[in-house]
Structures are given as C-alpha cells and as structure tokens.
Motif scaffolding. Structure first.
Motif, PDB file in Angstrom:
ATOM      1  N   SER A  69      23.710 -35.341 103.639  1.00 36.03           N
ATOM      2  CA  SER A  69      23.482 -35.617 102.221  1.00 36.03           C
ATOM      3  C   SER A  69      24.418 -34.756 101.371  1.00 36.03           C
ATOM      4  O   SER A  69      24.525 -33.547 101.586  1.00 36.03           O
ATOM      5  CB  SER A  69      22.026 -35.330 101.849  1.00 36.03           C
ATOM      6  OG  SER A  69      21.850 -35.413 100.446  1.00 36.03           O
ATOM      7  N   THR A  70      25.058 -35.390 100.413  1.00 34.21           N
ATOM      8  CA  THR A  70      25.957 -34.648  99.523  1.00 34.21           C
ATOM      9  C   THR A  70      25.200 -34.039  98.346  1.00 34.21           C
ATOM     10  O   THR A  70      25.745 -33.239  97.603  1.00 34.21           O
ATOM     11  CB  THR A  70      27.059 -35.575  98.977  1.00 34.21           C
ATOM     12  OG1 THR A  70      26.455 -36.658  98.266  1.00 34.21           O
ATOM     13  CG2 THR A  70      27.912 -36.120 100.108  1.00 34.21           C
ATOM     14  N   VAL A  71      23.943 -34.422  98.191  1.00 29.34           N
ATOM     15  CA  VAL A  71      23.118 -33.956  97.068  1.00 29.34           C
ATOM     16  C   VAL A  71      22.220 -32.802  97.506  1.00 29.34           C
ATOM     17  O   VAL A  71      21.641 -32.841  98.595  1.00 29.34           O
ATOM     18  CB  VAL A  71      22.258 -35.114  96.529  1.00 29.34           C
ATOM     19  CG1 VAL A  71      21.349 -34.634  95.415  1.00 29.34           C
ATOM     20  CG2 VAL A  71      23.142 -36.252  96.039  1.00 29.34           C
ATOM     21  N   ARG A  72      22.138 -31.791  96.681  1.00 24.10           N
ATOM     22  CA  ARG A  72      21.320 -30.607  96.961  1.00 24.10           C
ATOM     23  C   ARG A  72      21.537 -30.126  98.399  1.00 24.10           C
ATOM     24  O   ARG A  72      20.619 -30.157  99.234  1.00 24.10           O
ATOM     25  CB  ARG A  72      19.848 -30.896  96.705  1.00 24.10           C
ATOM     26  CG  ARG A  72      19.544 -31.121  95.216  1.00 24.10           C
ATOM     27  CD  ARG A  72      18.047 -31.103  94.942  1.00 24.10           C
ATOM     28  NE  ARG A  72      17.803 -31.123  93.504  1.00 24.10           N
ATOM     29  CZ  ARG A  72      17.639 -32.225  92.771  1.00 24.10           C
ATOM     30  NH1 ARG A  72      17.699 -33.396  93.373  1.00 24.10           N
ATOM     31  NH2 ARG A  72      17.424 -32.163  91.476  1.00 24.10           N
ATOM     32  N   PRO A  73      22.729 -29.659  98.706  1.00 26.05           N
ATOM     33  CA  PRO A  73      23.037 -29.258 100.088  1.00 26.05           C
ATOM     34  C   PRO A  73      22.163 -28.123 100.598  1.00 26.05           C
ATOM     35  O   PRO A  73      22.038 -27.953 101.813  1.00 26.05           O
ATOM     36  CB  PRO A  73      24.512 -28.843 100.000  1.00 26.05           C
ATOM     37  CG  PRO A  73      24.766 -28.549  98.558  1.00 26.05           C
ATOM     38  CD  PRO A  73      23.880 -29.480  97.803  1.00 26.05           C
ATOM     39  N   ASN A  74      21.541 -27.370  99.688  1.00 29.32           N
ATOM     40  CA  ASN A  74      20.655 -26.291 100.138  1.00 29.32           C
ATOM     41  C   ASN A  74      19.428 -26.824 100.869  1.00 29.32           C
ATOM     42  O   ASN A  74      18.814 -26.128 101.678  1.00 29.32           O
ATOM     43  CB  ASN A  74      20.209 -25.447  98.945  1.00 29.32           C
ATOM     44  CG  ASN A  74      19.469 -26.264  97.898  1.00 29.32           C
ATOM     45  OD1 ASN A  74      20.005 -27.229  97.368  1.00 29.32           O
ATOM     46  ND2 ASN A  74      18.245 -25.871  97.596  1.00 29.32           N
ATOM     47  N   LEU A  75      19.072 -28.098 100.598  1.00 32.79           N
ATOM     48  CA  LEU A  75      17.919 -28.704 101.271  1.00 32.79           C
ATOM     49  C   LEU A  75      18.271 -29.263 102.644  1.00 32.79           C
ATOM     50  O   LEU A  75      17.390 -29.614 103.425  1.00 32.79           O
ATOM     51  CB  LEU A  75      17.325 -29.820 100.401  1.00 32.79           C
ATOM     52  CG  LEU A  75      16.812 -29.382  99.024  1.00 32.79           C
ATOM     53  CD1 LEU A  75      16.241 -30.578  98.270  1.00 32.79           C
ATOM     54  CD2 LEU A  75      15.751 -28.293  99.163  1.00 32.79           C
ATOM     55  N   ASN A  76      19.581 -29.363 102.922  1.00 30.80           N
ATOM     56  CA  ASN A  76      20.074 -29.756 104.240  1.00 30.80           C
ATOM     57  C   ASN A  76      19.479 -31.076 104.738  1.00 30.80           C
ATOM     58  O   ASN A  76      18.854 -31.148 105.791  1.00 30.80           O
ATOM     59  CB  ASN A  76      19.804 -28.642 105.259  1.00 30.80           C
ATOM     60  CG  ASN A  76      20.595 -28.809 106.546  1.00 30.80           C
ATOM     61  OD1 ASN A  76      20.072 -28.631 107.633  1.00 30.80           O
ATOM     62  ND2 ASN A  76      21.867 -29.156 106.442  1.00 30.80           N
TER      63      ASN A  76
END
Length: 400
Positions: A69-76
């Motif tokens: 996922s390119t969105v919110r990479p901190n959520l992996n």
C-alpha cells in the motif's frame, strides 16, 4: 550483503480499464481495505460488475506478486497474492511488485514487512493528514539481496515462525468467540431478551454517581501519569495506554485507576467509541484517569465480567449512540444520559457462574498471549539477523 533497488529486481505489470470491457462480466477487485494489516493477507476481495468498477481498479495481479500500500506506509498494508487471486485487479493505491528470477517472492514479502522497510517508507512519505509514498519511491528503495538459495532458506525460516504466530492469533480469536458464545447461551441475545430478564436503569445499579476524571493542564507544573482513551476504546482494557502529563494540582488518590472502577469513555470523534467501558485489570495507583472518562462503581447486582459483556452488546450500544450528542465534531455522553441506559439484570448467581467461566477462558487466553509474545520476539530476532546476513544455515535448519 549487497543492497539493490527493488525496481531492478521486479517486472513491469499490465493494466486495463474494466469500464471499457465490452463483455460486462464481473471481475475480482482488491482494494486497500481488502488487506488485513495484522495477518498481512488479502481477506476481502470483491466481485464487481465492470460497469461499477472504481477508477482505481486498473492493475492486473498474478500469483506471488507482492502488494504494498502506498497510503499510510506506517500501517504497513502489505500482502502476497495467492493462486486463487491470479489475474484479479488491484487498486492503483498499491505498488505491485512482481519479482524476477533473482528475487524470491516470499523473501521480498518478508522484506516489505520489516521494520527497516516500514521506517524508510514512513520517512519518505509526504502529506500530513494522508501520508503516502509513490510507486517510484518504493521501487527506488533498496533491499539486501543474498543468493536465491539463501533467500529461500531465510524465507522458509521466517515462514515457519510466522505460521505459528498466525495460528496462535487465530486461537486467541477463537477463545474470544467462545466467551461470547457462553454469554449468548446463558443469557440469550440482549436485543431479543428471550429469558425475559428484568431491565433496570443503569443509574439504579451503581453504588454512587459516576465520577469525572481529572483534566491535565498545559499550564500545570505537577507531572503525573494519566490514562489515555485508547486504554478503553479497544477490545479490552489496555494497561499500557498511559502517558505523562502536567496537572495544576497533585492528582488525589480518588482519581487514580482502580480495578473496581468501571471506566467509560465520555466523548470521541468516532460515535462507535463513545461510551465504551472496561474494568482495569489491576489497580494503578500512580495513574490518574482523565476527564474524558467516567469511573462508575457498580453495585453487587452486577458482576464484573457480565457488565463488560452486556455493556458491549447491541442493546447498550444502540442506546448510547442514540443518547450521545455532538459538539464541534466530538460525540459525547453526559452523566444523566449514561445513568438512563437500560441494562438486563439476570440473577446474580447466574452472572457469577458466567464470570467464573470467562475468567477460566481468560486464563487460557493469557497463556496464549504469552506464547505469542515469545513467537513475536523470535520472529523479530530472526528478521533482524536475516536481513543483515547474520542468520547462518545451522540456525535456519532447526526453525524451518
């Protein structure tokens, strides 16, 4: 270990526009919401008519592709494509990584789950409210690349431990379902009330009025620990959800977190979290509960575990959400509304029997959680050493 660009080790993918398809057949769509961020699996693909295809439905995926996922990479939000999703369509919100022969799919999958990769992507993300990275940033990032044989051995070792972690998580989830089944078997669905248990106003089941917490103050000079809302807005009480804050006065003992005080969320931007309530697992005399919570002391007519289960039921949730009011985007419930909630009250002896059964289930759950923590630590250790070339063959063999 040599570092190489991910883009140099992955193949180009093809895309299509479902709306332009003349046949109008259904297709399988994988969007960002299809990924279980804990299991790192695709759990919710959808079948859609091509005419209803979202504009982001473009990328054709194949078995062993790795989705990031390119969105919110901190959520992996990452997953590996299984065979039953071969030729499905993925959202353009994913970077689709299709390994070349130099890169093992399972190895790549474990790399994009690693703390190093997550930290790198989080650092490179842009956008404050909606942080994201581009496909190019992901493909320009570096991956340690040992031989294919070594990649396979590392992936096998990590797969073996990860499989145990998944099984343990599923076992914990089954215990939660067991506790809920015991509740329904003994008391029935609260919305239907098949046993005609008496409905009693919550305020009449309390030893005293709900107690407000203590508000931290930026202007305060007294440092103390304070509970955060996340302690009571999850699926159980979280004793680690506290922070150090400042108060104008020393928090009195009466405002400390007590295991006998049922803590209820007074307000939240999410209406589903307003009114959530749990008992702390143990006394926390050095931690204060904040003014965003009520502490209530139930009478002997309500047993501890029974109250927690009935409070999370649809019967109570529907009332709380109906009684809550919104102010500046925050949903709130006041003391008067809280005490007006109607609660089913079965005989205390039956509640006590239920409590004993739930306590027994929770004891097993704690054992499983302890084992899961050990597996998590082992996985993190293997992962750390594997991507630094420190996981030797003799260490891999016993695990795999």
């Amino acid at each position: 270990m040599k570092m190489r660009r991910i883009g140099d080790l992955t193949k180009p993918i093809s895309s299509w526009t479902p709306q332009s398809d003349q046949d109008g057949a259904d297709f399988t769509y994988v969007d960002l919401g299809s990924i279980d961020q804990d299991l790192k699996e695709i759990v919710g693909p959808r079948r859609l008519p091509t005419a209803d295809a979202p504009s982001r439905a473009r990328q054709i995926i194949h078995e062993d592709d790795v989705l990031v996922s390119t969105v919110r990479p901190n959520l992996n939000g990452v997953a590996r494509v299984s065979g039953n999703l071969d030729e499905a369509t993925a959202s353009t919100g994913f970077s689709v990584l299709r390994p070349t022969d130099e890169l093992v799919s399972a190895y790549l999958f474990h790399w994009v789950r690693s703390p190093e990769f997550v930290a790198d992507m989080s650092l490179k993300s842009t956008g404050q409210s909606y942080p994201a990275v581009s496909d190019r940033i992901i493909k320009n990032s570096l991956i340690p690349v040992p031989s294919v044989r070594e990649q396979q051995r590392i992936a096998s070792a990590l797969d073996a431990v990860d499989s145990l972690r998944v099984k343990r998580r599923k076992a914990i989830a089954l215990l939660d379902e067991l506790a809920q089944s015991i509740f329904l078997d003994m008391f029935g669905d609260p919305l239907q009330n098949p046993f005609d248990w008496p409905e009693v106003r919550f305020g009449d089941l309390l030893e005293s009025s709900p107690q407000n917490g203590l508000s931290p103050s930026k202007a305060g000079s007294v440092e103390a620990k304070v509970l955060t809302l996340s302690a009571i807005t999850g699926d159980r009480f979280d004793s680690n959800s506290w922070k150090t804050s400042t108060f104008k006065v020393v928090p009195p003992p009466a405002k400390s977190v007590r295991s006998s005080g049922f803590l209820v969320c007074r307000g939240n931007g999410n209406i589903n979290l307003v009114g959530r309530g749990y008992f702390p697992v143990f006394d926390m005399p050095e931690v204060t509960f904040p003014d965003t919570m009520f502490s209530v002391s139930p009478s002997r007519r309500l047993m501890r575990e029974y109250l927690q289960f009935i409070w999370s039921s649809k019967l109570v949730r529907n009332q709380i959400e109906s009684l809550s009011r919104t102010t500046n985007g925050t949903f709130k419930i006041n003391q008067q509304a809280l005490t007006s909630v109607m609660v089913l009250v079965p005989p205390v002896d039956l509640q006590r029997e239920f409590d004993k059964k739930v306590i027994a289930v929770n004891q097993v759950r704690r054992q499983y959680e302890a084992h899961l923590a050990e597996l998590d630590a082992l996985f993190a250790s293997l992962q750390y050493r594997a991507f630094r070339g420190e996981l030797w063959a003799e260490e891999i063999a016993p695990v795999a």
